[in-house]
Design a protein around this motif. Sequence first.
Motif, mmCIF file in Angstrom:
data_model
loop_
_atom_site.group_PDB
_atom_site.id
_atom_site.type_symbol
_atom_site.label_atom_id
_atom_site.label_comp_id
_atom_site.label_asym_id
_atom_site.label_seq_id
_atom_site.Cartn_x
_atom_site.Cartn_y
_atom_site.Cartn_z
ATOM 1 N N VAL A 1 0.861 -1.174 -0.725
ATOM 2 C CA VAL A 1 -0.403 -0.002 -0.216
ATOM 3 C C VAL A 1 0.848 1.064 0.115
ATOM 4 O O VAL A 1 0.567 2.149 -0.812
ATOM 5 C CB VAL A 1 -0.873 0.281 1.283
ATOM 6 C CG1 VAL A 1 -1.533 1.112 1.262
ATOM 7 C CG2 VAL A 1 -1.931 -1.258 1.276
ATOM 8 N N TYR A 2 1.957 1.298 0.601
ATOM 9 C CA TYR A 2 2.612 2.656 0.712
ATOM 10 C C TYR A 2 3.431 2.645 0.118
ATOM 11 O O TYR A 2 4.242 3.221 -0.328
ATOM 12 C CB TYR A 2 3.332 2.655 2.407
ATOM 13 C CG TYR A 2 1.720 3.333 3.594
ATOM 14 C CD1 TYR A 2 1.156 4.007 2.681
ATOM 15 C CD2 TYR A 2 0.929 2.039 4.348
ATOM 16 C CE1 TYR A 2 -0.355 4.252 3.778
ATOM 17 C CE2 TYR A 2 -0.340 2.154 4.525
ATOM 18 C CZ TYR A 2 -0.862 3.649 5.069
ATOM 19 O OH TYR A 2 -1.662 3.981 5.783
ATOM 20 N N GLY A 3 4.924 1.178 0.171
ATOM 21 C CA GLY A 3 5.914 1.093 -0.341
ATOM 22 C C GLY A 3 6.126 1.364 -1.423
ATOM 23 O O GLY A 3 6.583 2.404 -2.554
ATOM 24 N N ILE A 4 5.251 0.300 -2.719
ATOM 25 C CA ILE A 4 5.212 0.329 -3.781
ATOM 26 C C ILE A 4 4.691 1.416 -4.750
ATOM 27 O O ILE A 4 4.754 1.887 -5.592
ATOM 28 C CB ILE A 4 4.057 -0.700 -4.136
ATOM 29 C CG1 ILE A 4 5.188 -2.118 -4.119
ATOM 30 C CG2 ILE A 4 4.675 -1.013 -5.967
ATOM 31 C CD1 ILE A 4 6.613 -2.231 -4.209
ATOM 32 N N SER A 5 2.816 1.788 -3.655
ATOM 33 C CA SER A 5 2.188 3.069 -4.973
ATOM 34 C C SER A 5 3.272 3.987 -5.228
ATOM 35 O O SER A 5 2.714 5.471 -5.394
ATOM 36 C CB SER A 5 1.154 2.529 -3.845
ATOM 37 O OG SER A 5 1.421 3.453 -2.482
ATOM 38 N N THR A 6 4.020 4.624 -3.827
ATOM 39 C CA THR A 6 5.051 5.627 -3.709
ATOM 40 C C THR A 6 5.129 5.909 -4.678
ATOM 41 O O THR A 6 6.166 7.006 -4.926
ATOM 42 C CB THR A 6 5.463 6.178 -1.854
ATOM 43 O OG1 THR A 6 5.708 5.217 -1.383
ATOM 44 C CG2 THR A 6 4.168 6.339 -0.970
ATOM 45 N N MET A 7 6.253 4.698 -5.378
ATOM 46 C CA MET A 7 7.812 4.829 -5.980
ATOM 47 C C MET A 7 6.641 4.568 -7.206
ATOM 48 O O MET A 7 7.803 4.844 -7.709
ATOM 49 C CB MET A 7 8.065 3.049 -6.077
ATOM 50 C CG MET A 7 9.301 3.336 -4.384
ATOM 51 S SD MET A 7 10.086 1.978 -4.098
ATOM 52 C CE MET A 7 9.279 0.711 -4.438
ATOM 53 N N THR A 8 5.791 3.656 -7.098
ATOM 54 C CA THR A 8 5.491 3.568 -8.589
ATOM 55 C C THR A 8 4.577 4.604 -9.481
ATOM 56 O O THR A 8 4.633 5.374 -10.733
ATOM 57 C CB THR A 8 4.906 2.693 -9.534
ATOM 58 O OG1 THR A 8 3.420 2.306 -8.324
ATOM 59 C CG2 THR A 8 5.396 1.013 -8.950
ATOM 60 N N GLY A 9 3.760 5.096 -8.195
ATOM 61 C CA GLY A 9 2.520 6.222 -8.777
ATOM 62 C C GLY A 9 3.148 7.519 -9.534
ATOM 63 O O GLY A 9 4.564 8.333 -8.773
#
Length: 120
Positions: A22-30
Amino acid sequence: MTPYLPIAVLFVLSFGFALLSVYGISTMTGPKRYNRAKYEPYECGIEPTPQPVGGGKFPIKFYLTAMLFIVFDIEIIFLYPWAVANKSLGVFGFVEMVLFIVTVLVAYAYVWRRGGLDWD
């Protein structure tokens, strides 16, 4: 405590996976393009109208509809355990469920008669 160790490890792994996804991947790919339109509320393509500072008033109809949904939803959830244990409950369980369904139907008729289900 040893038998519970796999459950605790699984809980920690699932919690970590949830946080990472929720937090890690979304901040990197969003996308990181912020503008004024992105922060405005969106409602069905209609431009939002200005609201008072206090947030404005909602008709009580919204709250009544939400409460009716919760009440009837909880009442229907009580039917599932009865359906599973129907044969083991016997006549007593059948009579209790008939009384329960009659109570639900009386509540439904009352709400319908009072206009609680009208969508105007």
